[in-house]
Design an enzyme around this catalytic site. Structure first.
Site, PDB file in Angstrom:
ATOM      1  N   HIS A 290      30.932  42.392  36.544  1.00 21.28           N
ATOM      2  CA  HIS A 290      31.369  43.345  35.512  1.00 21.28           C
ATOM      3  C   HIS A 290      30.753  44.699  35.838  1.00 21.28           C
ATOM      4  O   HIS A 290      31.061  45.264  36.890  1.00 21.28           O
ATOM      5  CB  HIS A 290      30.960  42.797  34.135  1.00 21.28           C
ATOM      6  CG  HIS A 290      31.489  43.547  32.956  1.00 21.28           C
ATOM      7  ND1 HIS A 290      32.500  44.471  33.015  1.00 21.28           N
ATOM      8  CD2 HIS A 290      31.136  43.488  31.641  1.00 21.28           C
ATOM      9  CE1 HIS A 290      32.752  44.945  31.802  1.00 21.28           C
ATOM     10  NE2 HIS A 290      31.922  44.370  30.944  1.00 21.28           N
TER      11      HIS A 290
ATOM     12  N   HIS B 245      40.654  42.961  39.994  1.00 22.50           N
ATOM     13  CA  HIS B 245      40.516  43.139  38.552  1.00 22.50           C
ATOM     14  C   HIS B 245      41.288  42.042  37.854  1.00 22.50           C
ATOM     15  O   HIS B 245      42.343  41.611  38.320  1.00 22.50           O
ATOM     16  CB  HIS B 245      41.067  44.511  38.119  1.00 22.50           C
ATOM     17  CG  HIS B 245      40.565  44.930  36.774  1.00 22.50           C
ATOM     18  ND1 HIS B 245      41.142  44.519  35.605  1.00 22.50           N
ATOM     19  CD2 HIS B 245      39.514  45.701  36.431  1.00 22.50           C
ATOM     20  CE1 HIS B 245      40.470  45.029  34.579  1.00 22.50           C
ATOM     21  NE2 HIS B 245      39.485  45.747  35.044  1.00 22.50           N
TER      22      HIS B 245
ATOM     23  N   ASP C  22      34.698  50.613  39.684  1.00 24.85           N
ATOM     24  CA  ASP C  22      33.341  50.584  40.240  1.00 24.85           C
ATOM     25  C   ASP C  22      33.268  51.054  41.678  1.00 24.85           C
ATOM     26  O   ASP C  22      32.183  51.301  42.197  1.00 24.85           O
ATOM     27  CB  ASP C  22      32.766  49.167  40.137  1.00 24.85           C
ATOM     28  CG  ASP C  22      32.374  48.852  38.703  1.00 24.85           C
ATOM     29  OD1 ASP C  22      33.237  48.326  37.969  1.00 24.85           O
ATOM     30  OD2 ASP C  22      31.250  49.194  38.320  1.00 24.85           O
TER      31      ASP C  22
HETATM   32  C1  SDX Z   1      34.724  45.957  35.768  1.00 26.10           C
HETATM   33  O1  SDX Z   1      37.577  43.470  32.638  1.00 26.10           O
HETATM   34  C2  SDX Z   1      37.403  44.746  32.704  1.00 26.10           C
HETATM   35  O2  SDX Z   1      38.160  45.538  32.169  1.00 26.10           O
HETATM   36  C3  SDX Z   1      36.195  45.163  33.512  1.00 26.10           C
HETATM   37  C4  SDX Z   1      36.084  46.655  33.798  1.00 26.10           C
HETATM   38  C5  SDX Z   1      35.820  47.446  32.538  1.00 26.10           C
HETATM   39  O3  SDX Z   1      36.140  48.646  32.520  1.00 26.10           O
HETATM   40  O4  SDX Z   1      35.187  46.879  31.622  1.00 26.10           O
HETATM   41  O5  SDX Z   1      37.264  47.122  34.412  1.00 26.10           O
HETATM   42  C6  SDX Z   1      34.886  46.959  34.708  1.00 26.10           C
HETATM   43  O6  SDX Z   1      34.014  45.010  35.551  1.00 26.10           O
HETATM   44  C7  SDX Z   1      35.487  46.099  37.044  1.00 26.10           C
HETATM   45  C8  SDX Z   1      35.233  44.911  37.994  1.00 26.10           C
HETATM   46  C9  SDX Z   1      33.899  45.147  38.712  1.00 26.10           C
HETATM   47  N1  SDX Z   1      33.555  43.930  39.479  1.00 26.10           N
HETATM   48  C10 SDX Z   1      33.733  43.889  40.820  1.00 26.10           C
HETATM   49  O7  SDX Z   1      34.238  44.807  41.492  1.00 26.10           O
HETATM   50  C11 SDX Z   1      33.249  42.594  41.454  1.00 26.10           C
HETATM   51  C12 SDX Z   1      34.251  42.154  42.518  1.00 26.10           C
HETATM   52  N2  SDX Z   1      35.486  41.767  41.852  1.00 26.10           N
HETATM   53  C13 SDX Z   1      35.702  40.401  41.577  1.00 26.10           C
HETATM   54  O8  SDX Z   1      34.628  39.550  41.460  1.00 26.10           O
HETATM   55  C14 SDX Z   1      36.952  40.077  40.782  1.00 26.10           C
HETATM   56  O9  SDX Z   1      37.983  40.827  41.277  1.00 26.10           O
HETATM   57  C15 SDX Z   1      36.881  40.219  39.283  1.00 26.10           C
HETATM   58  C16 SDX Z   1      35.757  39.439  38.715  1.00 26.10           C
HETATM   59  C17 SDX Z   1      36.783  41.646  38.900  1.00 26.10           C
HETATM   60  C18 SDX Z   1      38.192  39.655  38.722  1.00 26.10           C
HETATM   61  O10 SDX Z   1      38.282  38.372  39.192  1.00 26.10           O
HETATM   62  P1  SDX Z   1      39.342  37.315  38.647  1.00 26.10           P
HETATM   63  O11 SDX Z   1      40.414  37.934  37.855  1.00 26.10           O
HETATM   64  O12 SDX Z   1      38.562  36.211  38.007  1.00 26.10           O
HETATM   65  O13 SDX Z   1      40.008  36.869  40.001  1.00 26.10           O
HETATM   66  P2  SDX Z   1      39.625  35.561  40.760  1.00 26.10           P
HETATM   67  O14 SDX Z   1      38.123  35.439  40.848  1.00 26.10           O
HETATM   68  O15 SDX Z   1      40.395  34.444  40.171  1.00 26.10           O
HETATM   69  O16 SDX Z   1      40.140  35.879  42.250  1.00 26.10           O
HETATM   70  C19 SDX Z   1      41.517  35.708  42.569  1.00 26.10           C
HETATM   71  C20 SDX Z   1      41.559  35.738  44.089  1.00 26.10           C
HETATM   72  C21 SDX Z   1      40.541  34.797  44.710  1.00 26.10           C
HETATM   73  O17 SDX Z   1      41.049  34.477  45.995  1.00 26.10           O
HETATM   74  P3  SDX Z   1      41.305  32.922  46.338  1.00 26.10           P
HETATM   75  O18 SDX Z   1      39.921  32.265  46.188  1.00 26.10           O
HETATM   76  O19 SDX Z   1      42.300  32.443  45.310  1.00 26.10           O
HETATM   77  O20 SDX Z   1      41.792  32.957  47.748  1.00 26.10           O
HETATM   78  O21 SDX Z   1      41.221  37.033  44.575  1.00 26.10           O
HETATM   79  C22 SDX Z   1      39.983  36.953  45.317  1.00 26.10           C
HETATM   80  C23 SDX Z   1      39.321  35.656  44.931  1.00 26.10           C
HETATM   81  O22 SDX Z   1      38.522  35.189  45.982  1.00 26.10           O
HETATM   82  N3  SDX Z   1      39.182  38.086  44.923  1.00 26.10           N
HETATM   83  C24 SDX Z   1      38.365  38.734  45.750  1.00 26.10           C
HETATM   84  C25 SDX Z   1      37.833  39.785  44.995  1.00 26.10           C
HETATM   85  N4  SDX Z   1      38.339  39.744  43.747  1.00 26.10           N
HETATM   86  C26 SDX Z   1      39.165  38.680  43.706  1.00 26.10           C
HETATM   87  N5  SDX Z   1      38.048  38.519  47.057  1.00 26.10           N
HETATM   88  C27 SDX Z   1      37.160  39.400  47.595  1.00 26.10           C
HETATM   89  N6  SDX Z   1      36.621  40.440  46.920  1.00 26.10           N
HETATM   90  C28 SDX Z   1      36.928  40.660  45.641  1.00 26.10           C
HETATM   91  N7  SDX Z   1      36.408  41.677  45.010  1.00 26.10           N
END
Ligand code: SDX
Length: 376
Positions: free
Chosen positions: A222, A261, A312
């Protein structure tokens, strides 16, 4: 459990309540605060105007804005008891833990602001005004910088920057922070805002709700991602290494911070705006290294994984170029999102419904008691 309903892990796409505060169109990449597109607000508004909009549901008149500005400036000081408590914390305490502790402690020193209901707007403005002072008091002590002065002439954004630097920001730097605060102010039911609403839905107080939210925002999935983006850029070092480092992480199924996201399926519109500010501030400092590295990482991650930047990805490069310490990036996120958290808490108090979902129990249900002597 209600018959027929199936588990939505992470409550993905579950609509939990009605709200008038924020709308996200994940397909089109649009973000709306109380009816206004974030691109308009980032181009024309100040953080104080957006705070007024989120709290009261409309843009302020000139006199309403002047009054809010004055009130926030007058509420920046923190009680001496809290300053002493901050001094007692270890100098190497994680800043988000310091923030969580201080918000919770402020409620004890100022119990009057904490009764649930419409009067909580006072507590909302108190916390919004005090967070930069809390962060600045803690940081200036550990950095051996001169103590904070009130500086009522500084806007909220400029005061936050001044509190975390050893100087007042330039006009360009202050506007960059102002826009970053606008972009971070609210985002529908993100994890930390949802934590705040769950807490408020029990009729607990606003400070407890914000304490819950600070704990949730700390997580790297997050708010904690912005600091880790800069760690990634440090690890990459040179532009030529971007492909190798990013592909290596992806091959090890590591998350690339600043990408992906839960709601946006295209580029986060806030990232689009912050990319421009990362370039502008980089140009003003004669240092486009972060900007160029980030652009290369965006290319690789999109090519390899089809993922887009989120807010971010660029925010940390703006803060770093201005001189804000890396471990204060997420606290800066909190200093903005406290407005969204408290706007949602007020909306919850106004139309209260205890938030209490169910789980699908998948364990055994008919075990017999075993006396302790017979257990293996
Ligand atoms: C914020 O919710 C909000 O609105 C949050 C926010 C706000 O303003 O409050 O926007 C702020 O928190 C932004 C997000 C900051 N976090 C990050 O940047 C951390 C990296 N991002 C991820 O961990 C991820 O993208 C999330 C947690 C943000 C969202 O994840 P989801 O929706 O749970 O997606 P998922 O984990 O189910 O992933 C789906 C697929 C997976 O691939 P497969 O395993 O199916 O092959 O996408 C991949 C994931 O591995 N994936 C990523 C990735 N994000 C998703 N792979 C590599 N790097 C990433 N960042």
């Amino acid at each position: 459990m209600a018959q027929g309903s199936e588990v939505q892990r992470g409550l993905e796409d579950v609509v939990a309540l009605e709200s008038r505060i924020c709308f996200i169109d994940g397909k089109e990449g649009r973000l709306i605060y109380r009816g206004y597109d974030i691109r308009e607000l980032a181009a024309h508004a100040t953080f104080e105007e957006v705070a007024y909009l989120l709290w009261y549901g409309r843009l302020p008149t000139a006199s309403q804005l002047a009054e809010l500005r004055g009130r926030l400036a007058s509420l920046r000081t923190i009680p001496p008891e809290l300053a002493r408590q901050l001094d007692a914390l270890p100098a190497d305490a994680p800043p988000m833990d310091v923030l969580r502790t201080a918000v919770s402690a402020l409620a004890v020193f100022e119990p009057g602001e904490t009764s649930p209901g419409p009067s909580s707007i006072g507590g909302a403005q108190r916390l919004t005004a005090a967070l930069p002072t809390i962060l600045g008091t803690y940081h200036r002590r550990r950095a051996h910088l001169p103590p904070l002065e009130a500086r009522p002439e500084l806007s909220h954004a400029a005061y936050l920057a001044y509190a975390l630097l050893d100087r007042a920001p330039s006009e360009l730097e202050a506007r960059a922070i102002d826009v970053a605060l606008i972009l971070h102010a609210d985002h529908d039911l993100n994890a930390s805002t949802f934590a705040a609403r769950v807490t408020a839905s029990t009729l607990s107080d606003l400070y407890s709700a914000v304490t819950s939210a600070v704990g949730a925002l700390k997580g790297p999935l997050h708010g904690g991602a912005n600091e880790r983006v800069l760690d990634l850029l440090d690890e990459i070092g040179e532009l030529e290494r971007a492909d190798e480092v990013v592909r290596g992480k992806l091959a090890r199924h590591e998350r690339i911070m600043g990408f992906g996201h839960r709601v946006y399926k295209v580029e986060d519109p806030r990232a689009t705006i912050l990319r421009e500010w990362s370039r502008k501030i980089g140009e003003s400092k004669g240092d486009l290294r972060y900007y160029r590295l980030l652009q290369r990482v965006v290319e690789v991650v999109h090519r390899e994984k089809g993922l887009y930047p989120n807010i971010d990805l660029y925010s940390g490069s703006v803060y770093a170029l201005i001189g804000i310490p890396r471990d204060l990036f997420t606290p800066v996120f909190a200093a903005s999102r406290v407005v969204g958290w408290t706007a949602h808490v007020l909306e919850e108090y106004d139309d209260l419904r205890l938030i209490r979902p169910r789980s699908q129990y998948v364990g055994p249900t008919d075990l017999s008691w075993t006396p302790i002597g017979d257990r293996k």
